[in-house]
Design an enzyme around this catalytic site. Structure first.
Site, PDB file in Angstrom:
ATOM      1  N   GLU A 272      -9.167   8.019 -12.823  1.00  0.00           N
ATOM      2  CA  GLU A 272      -9.337   6.840 -11.963  1.00  0.00           C
ATOM      3  C   GLU A 272      -9.754   7.271 -10.562  1.00  0.00           C
ATOM      4  O   GLU A 272     -10.618   6.653  -9.927  1.00  0.00           O
ATOM      5  CB  GLU A 272      -8.031   6.040 -11.879  1.00  0.00           C
ATOM      6  CG  GLU A 272      -7.615   5.406 -13.195  1.00  0.00           C
ATOM      7  CD  GLU A 272      -6.356   4.556 -13.060  1.00  0.00           C
ATOM      8  OE1 GLU A 272      -6.123   3.980 -11.984  1.00  0.00           O
ATOM      9  OE2 GLU A 272      -5.589   4.470 -14.038  1.00  0.00           O
TER      10      GLU A 272
ATOM     11  N   GLU B 299     -11.598 -14.247 -15.872  1.00  0.00           N
ATOM     12  CA  GLU B 299     -10.955 -13.743 -17.088  1.00  0.00           C
ATOM     13  C   GLU B 299     -10.199 -12.460 -16.770  1.00  0.00           C
ATOM     14  O   GLU B 299     -10.795 -11.508 -16.214  1.00  0.00           O
ATOM     15  CB  GLU B 299     -12.059 -13.462 -18.119  1.00  0.00           C
ATOM     16  CG  GLU B 299     -11.560 -13.268 -19.513  1.00  0.00           C
ATOM     17  CD  GLU B 299     -12.681 -12.779 -20.437  1.00  0.00           C
ATOM     18  OE1 GLU B 299     -12.357 -12.130 -21.430  1.00  0.00           O
ATOM     19  OE2 GLU B 299     -13.853 -13.035 -20.127  1.00  0.00           O
ATOM     20  N   LEU B 300      -8.934 -12.390 -17.116  1.00  0.00           N
ATOM     21  CA  LEU B 300      -8.106 -11.228 -16.778  1.00  0.00           C
ATOM     22  C   LEU B 300      -8.706  -9.947 -17.363  1.00  0.00           C
ATOM     23  O   LEU B 300      -8.874  -9.837 -18.583  1.00  0.00           O
ATOM     24  CB  LEU B 300      -6.685 -11.436 -17.318  1.00  0.00           C
ATOM     25  CG  LEU B 300      -5.705 -10.277 -17.034  1.00  0.00           C
ATOM     26  CD1 LEU B 300      -5.378 -10.160 -15.548  1.00  0.00           C
ATOM     27  CD2 LEU B 300      -4.439 -10.410 -17.859  1.00  0.00           C
TER      28      LEU B 300
ATOM     29  N   ILE C  19      -2.136 -11.834 -10.210  1.00  0.00           N
ATOM     30  CA  ILE C  19      -3.307 -12.500 -10.784  1.00  0.00           C
ATOM     31  C   ILE C  19      -3.857 -13.447  -9.724  1.00  0.00           C
ATOM     32  O   ILE C  19      -3.097 -14.199  -9.100  1.00  0.00           O
ATOM     33  CB  ILE C  19      -2.926 -13.247 -12.076  1.00  0.00           C
ATOM     34  CG1 ILE C  19      -2.541 -12.208 -13.136  1.00  0.00           C
ATOM     35  CG2 ILE C  19      -4.074 -14.122 -12.559  1.00  0.00           C
ATOM     36  CD1 ILE C  19      -2.029 -12.795 -14.424  1.00  0.00           C
TER      37      ILE C  19
ATOM     38  N   MET D 212      -0.936  -6.034  -8.052  1.00  0.00           N
ATOM     39  CA  MET D 212      -0.287  -6.580  -9.247  1.00  0.00           C
ATOM     40  C   MET D 212      -0.087  -8.096  -9.176  1.00  0.00           C
ATOM     41  O   MET D 212       1.000  -8.602  -9.448  1.00  0.00           O
ATOM     42  CB  MET D 212       1.069  -5.883  -9.464  1.00  0.00           C
ATOM     43  CG  MET D 212       0.945  -4.376  -9.633  1.00  0.00           C
ATOM     44  SD  MET D 212      -0.169  -3.901 -10.965  1.00  0.00           S
ATOM     45  CE  MET D 212       0.848  -4.261 -12.376  1.00  0.00           C
TER      46      MET D 212
ATOM     47  N   HIS E 158      -8.944  -0.651 -14.071  1.00  0.00           N
ATOM     48  CA  HIS E 158      -7.979  -0.962 -15.124  1.00  0.00           C
ATOM     49  C   HIS E 158      -7.819   0.269 -16.011  1.00  0.00           C
ATOM     50  O   HIS E 158      -8.802   0.898 -16.387  1.00  0.00           O
ATOM     51  CB  HIS E 158      -8.487  -2.148 -15.950  1.00  0.00           C
ATOM     52  CG  HIS E 158      -7.513  -2.573 -16.998  1.00  0.00           C
ATOM     53  ND1 HIS E 158      -6.350  -3.269 -16.694  1.00  0.00           N
ATOM     54  CD2 HIS E 158      -7.504  -2.386 -18.341  1.00  0.00           C
ATOM     55  CE1 HIS E 158      -5.681  -3.481 -17.819  1.00  0.00           C
ATOM     56  NE2 HIS E 158      -6.351  -2.952 -18.825  1.00  0.00           N
TER      57      HIS E 158
ATOM     58  N   SER F 146      -2.429   5.497  -4.926  1.00  0.00           N
ATOM     59  CA  SER F 146      -3.127   6.779  -5.124  1.00  0.00           C
ATOM     60  C   SER F 146      -4.633   6.552  -5.264  1.00  0.00           C
ATOM     61  O   SER F 146      -5.431   7.394  -4.836  1.00  0.00           O
ATOM     62  CB  SER F 146      -2.554   7.551  -6.311  1.00  0.00           C
ATOM     63  OG  SER F 146      -2.856   6.913  -7.523  1.00  0.00           O
TER      64      SER F 146
HETATM   65  C1  GRF Z   1      -3.558   2.317 -11.695  1.00  0.00           C
HETATM   66  O1  GRF Z   1      -3.214   2.846 -12.930  1.00  0.00           O
HETATM   67  C2  GRF Z   1      -4.587   1.229 -11.856  1.00  0.00           C
HETATM   68  O2  GRF Z   1      -5.450   1.459 -12.936  1.00  0.00           O
HETATM   69  C3  GRF Z   1      -3.740   0.023 -12.127  1.00  0.00           C
HETATM   70  O3  GRF Z   1      -2.616   0.186 -11.300  1.00  0.00           O
HETATM   71  C4  GRF Z   1      -2.403   1.566 -11.041  1.00  0.00           C
HETATM   72  C5  GRF Z   1      -2.367   1.736  -9.560  1.00  0.00           C
HETATM   73  O4  GRF Z   1      -2.025   3.031  -9.162  1.00  0.00           O
HETATM   74  N1  GRF Z   1      -4.491  -1.179 -11.899  1.00  0.00           N
HETATM   75  P1  GRF Z   1      -2.084   3.454  -7.634  1.00  0.00           P
HETATM   76  O5  GRF Z   1      -1.261   2.443  -6.858  1.00  0.00           O
HETATM   77  O6  GRF Z   1      -3.529   3.452  -7.221  1.00  0.00           O
HETATM   78  O7  GRF Z   1      -1.468   4.826  -7.578  1.00  0.00           O
END
Ligand code: GRF
Length: 230
Positions: free
Chosen positions: A180, A149-150, A98, A96, A115, A19
């Site tokens: 976001e 750093e994460l 690292i 997702m 984040h 999204s």
């Molecule tokens: C979001 O909440 C972002 O902050 C996190 O992962 C989620 C990704 O959502 N890192 P989308 O795939 O952009 O809908």
């Protein structure tokens, strides 16, 4: 790259829904940000974001991490696939995985992440529940440069929302996600127009090191005629 020229290209890395990717695609299609998405790369073949990219005619790549023996081999394949498109910027949007220090060093100062917390609060996972459990009055999201750093690199912009009585992790997450979608395109545009860059471990805006992240919407709305941010 320290101070990118006007209008740059990006590789967007995703693992799921995409999204945030969609918000950036929409802003780019409207012409409201100076960013061209060169490629969308996912580590999962079933990521919905890949379909979003295809619907907008953006090239896609899938590098499935399960196919690699270790992180280094995956990161190397990922970098090879990205570098074929020679993007100026990497935009992590719900990616997702690292990333190794070597990968981060390869794109030093050129990787953005979003984040779902007001960093430095709550790096890592389950941020919404942690904010609720701690009875925080405010929660939100941060776009930052990626370092070793994460969730710890220099922040660029933050948006915040009040935590409401009766909020669950889900209700709070959905309000934060809407925010976001506002701040990520703004951050990408600040990079694309050369107003923001990363230097000496800090975020610089219009030639000055930021003492705090840009606050959305306050600093953005009040910047007209005055220069944006702190
Ligand atoms: C979001 O909440 C972002 O902050 C996190 O992962 C989620 C990704 O959502 N890192 P989308 O795939 O952009 O809908």
């Amino acid at each position: 790259m320290t101070e990118p020229a006007k209008g740059i290209s990006a590789a967007v890395l995703i693992s799921g829904s995409g999204s945030n990717l969609q918000a950036i695609i929409d802003a780019a299609e409207r012409g409201s940000i100076a960013l061209k998405i060169a490629v969308v790369v996912s580590n999962r073949a079933d990521a919905r974001g890949l379909e979003r990219a295809r619907n907008s005619g953006i090239p896609t790549e899938c590098i499935d991490n399960d196919m690699f023996e270790d992180r280094q081999a995956f990161d190397w394949a990922l970098a090879r696939s990205i570098d074929a498109y020679a993007p100026d910027l990497l935009v992590l949007a719900g990616f997702m995985r690292i990333l190794s220090s070597e990968f981060v060093a390869h794109y030093a100062g050129r990787i953005l992440n979003i984040h779902p917390s007001l960093l430095p609060a709550y790096p890592g996972l389950h941020t919404h529940q942690r904010a609720i459990d701690n009875k925080d009055p405010w929660h939100g999201c941060t776009v930052h440069f990626v370092t070793d750093e994460l969730d710890g690199g220099p922040p660029i912009i933050q948006g915040r929302v009040p935590v409401r009585e009766g909020d669950t992790a889900e209700t709070l997450a959905s309000r934060v996600l809407k925010l976001e979608h506002k701040i990520y395109p703004i951050a990408a545009d600040l990079l694309a127009t050369g107003r923001v860059h990363c230097k000496n471990g800090s975020t610089w805006l219009d030639g000055k090191a930021l003492s705090r992240p840009i606050a959305y919407p306050h600093d953005i709305e009040s910047e007209r005629g005055q220069g944006c941010g702190p």
